[in-house]
Write an enzyme that holds these catalytic residues in place. Structure first.
Site, PDB file in Angstrom:
ATOM      1  N   LYS A 104     -10.984   5.874  -0.936  1.00 19.11           N
ATOM      2  CA  LYS A 104     -11.071   4.471  -0.503  1.00 19.11           C
ATOM      3  C   LYS A 104     -10.440   4.268   0.867  1.00 19.11           C
ATOM      4  CE  LYS A 104     -12.146   0.161  -0.732  1.00 19.11           C
ATOM      5  NZ  LYS A 104     -13.562  -0.164  -0.554  1.00 19.11           N
ATOM      6  N   VAL A 105      -9.273   4.852   1.046  1.00 19.43           N
ATOM      7  CA  VAL A 105      -8.598   4.673   2.330  1.00 19.43           C
ATOM      8  C   VAL A 105      -8.817   5.931   3.158  1.00 19.43           C
ATOM      9  CG1 VAL A 105      -6.415   4.236   3.476  1.00 19.43           C
ATOM     10  CG2 VAL A 105      -6.888   3.177   1.257  1.00 19.43           C
TER      11      VAL A 105
END
Lengths: 347, 347
Positions: free
Chosen positions: A342-343
């Protein structure tokens, strides 16, 4: 079809866009006062991935309605080469859902060093980016549990649109923003039609997505969803760039998505669409306009005609749904694309 | 292999690059005096196709060595929407081989209306673009008989490099430009190695080309050649953007070209290259650096190590050759790509 988290997040967008306008309108008015006190003749935007697509949208909006040119920052000049340009007369905007990517942060930090105003657009108030910037617009999108950005992309678009109306003190355009949540709700009803196209395109391995002007961003964002979710080699183009070379790749049956809501660029898109049809491409048209829709082998008829500058909010929806459904048809997991986190911390 | 016109034009580049420096150095000195008289805090560049890739190169060069940010113009704002931004404090540069595309011309005309300095980079002194602009850098590339730009692309790169050295009055960097023709000659000797890879990739239908920093342009230009000549769905990425989503498309055996000459971005490219190899991608590395070359399933070893900012001049050469040879292997005509014409008049 099982209800994926991604499908839920796509469906949440009307509610979240309405919440964003409620939560941030007053803050953006304050931010605009701060920007007006600075001597801003152009905007520098740093972003990656879907956020970079929101930046592309901002290029058109700020130029058209605020007469402000936008330069997209090349983060490596800041984070790797350490040879940043002079930012005199610039406002620096950084767009990052997580607010954690070091290269995007480096652009804001350089803006601070050079004493120009800096603004972060992020989903996290306590992120490094939010803490570094002079001003912050929060996305209020809630946690995005899946990897592919959907609700955080459209809230970034809306942040850019809201900032533009506030900078111009344009009440009419500001009121138009309130029409977006309902328009998105009605556009989500296209789902059954999109499922049919996803069924037909279930074997797709490559495609081209074409938009222009305000919907250049839509083409980029839909192509990115198809890549990261359905592992389709989907390449976005402006209709003009497409004619300068890439047109050659088109073969019979090649899948094309043509994003053509009512607007100033329609003639151009329709002309390109006809050339593609003549070459036998398999064209799906996303539009609210009969002349454009008739070009396609399939049509996704947008049920609401927003002002052209707001049309990306609805035009991206069938693309998000299509990427989701093609992914499911291929037997992949829309909530967990392979190889992604996600990051993404790039330098 | 028959000697195509395209192959001849690729081979002419050393001679033409040397001729450009002879013919234009004095003119560029005069142009710089004119620019210095204006109040320029950033540059706006309008271009499409290969010329747009030269503009991407310019973004890095002008920021790094002249501290001037570059905003790429969105021509439709000028030619279709008629809502151009305010160009105060900007120098406008238009890059177009033919000098005939109406949308690019519209940006220069708007610059004239707003009284900011305008510069055309074109191969034709009597083109509408050359006639419209205040200042002109001529490419002196001779007629480009084939549709795919090769010698006109590298002369556009060199125009940007020469302008940057003159603006900075940097004699050392100016002398480095004189090394380019010989370096390109020596790089052309990679042809036999490139032919082997083209043989292996003769069935390729899609690929990804990765570069970063100064060689972001190289990735874009090689991908464009593969698209327009060999009809390969070739998508270019910066290594950072690639990790924000598109990484998901990679499957075992997927063809990747990694452009990694010695430079500040090497660590990043090597890290991405290793991840790609771990996923089983078929990686071809273009580099002069052993650590990078070792990552690849195949290596194209650049015989000359230029300064990083000049490395695109050599790094693009194996890509031009590869696009040519894959095209020939596929039985297509490198001199006449389907559906394209030499002068693309987009509005």
């Amino acid at each position: 079809m099982t209800q994926s988290i991604l499908f839920n997040e796509i469906s949440q967008q009307p509610e979240i866009l309405a919440r964003f306008l409620d939560a941030e309108s007053a803050n953006v008015e304050r931010i605009v006062k701060q920007i007006h006190r600075a001597d801003v003749s152009y905007i520098t935007i740093a972003a990656r991935g879907s956020s970079d697509n929101a930046a592309t949208y901002a290029k058109y909006v700020f130029a058209s309605f605020n007469r402000l040119p936008v330069a997209l920052a090349t983060p490596s000049l800041y984070s790797i080469y350490h040879t940043p340009p002079r930012l005199t007369n610039s406002l620096v905007i950084a767009i990052s859902q997580s607010g954690e990517s070091p290269d995007i942060l480096a652009v804001v930090e350089e803006g601070k060093r050079q004493n120009v105003p800096t603004l972060a657009v992020t989903n996290f108030a306590d992120s490094p980016l939010a803490r570094a910037a002079d001003m912050v617009i929060l996305q209020h999108a809630g946690e995005e549990k899946t990897i592919a950005a959907t609700k955080t992309f459209t809230t970034q678009l809306l942040a850019m649109a809201l900032l533009s109306t506030a900078l111009a003190n344009d009440e009419e355009r500001r009121r138009d923003l309130d029409k977006i949540p309902d328009a998105v709700t009605r556009t989500l009803a296209l789902d059954a039609n999109v499922q049919q196209i996803a069924e037909r395109w279930r074997e797709m391995t490559s495609c081209v997505v074409i938009g222009r002007g305000y919907n250049y961003t839509t083409a980029f964002e839909i192509a990115l969803k198809l890549k990261e979710l359905a592992y389709v080699i989907a390449e976005p183009f402006s209709s003009a760039d497409f004619m300068h070379g890439p047109f050659a790749i088109i073969e019979h049956g090649f899948p094309i998505i043509l994003i053509a809501p009512t607007g100033m660029v329609n003639d151009d898109l329709i002309a390109v669409g006809k050339k593609l049809r003549d070459k036998g491409a398999d064209v799906v048209v996303v539009s609210d306009m009969r002349e454009a829709l008739e070009i396609g082998n399939s049509a996704l008829t947008l049920p609401v005609s927003l002002a052209e500058w707001l049309s990306p909010f609805t035009a991206v929806i069938p693309g998000q749904l299509l990427a989701h459904h093609v992914t499911a048809h291929k037997g992949y997991d829309p909530d967990h694309p392979r190889g992604l986190t996600k990051v993404t911390r790039t330098v």
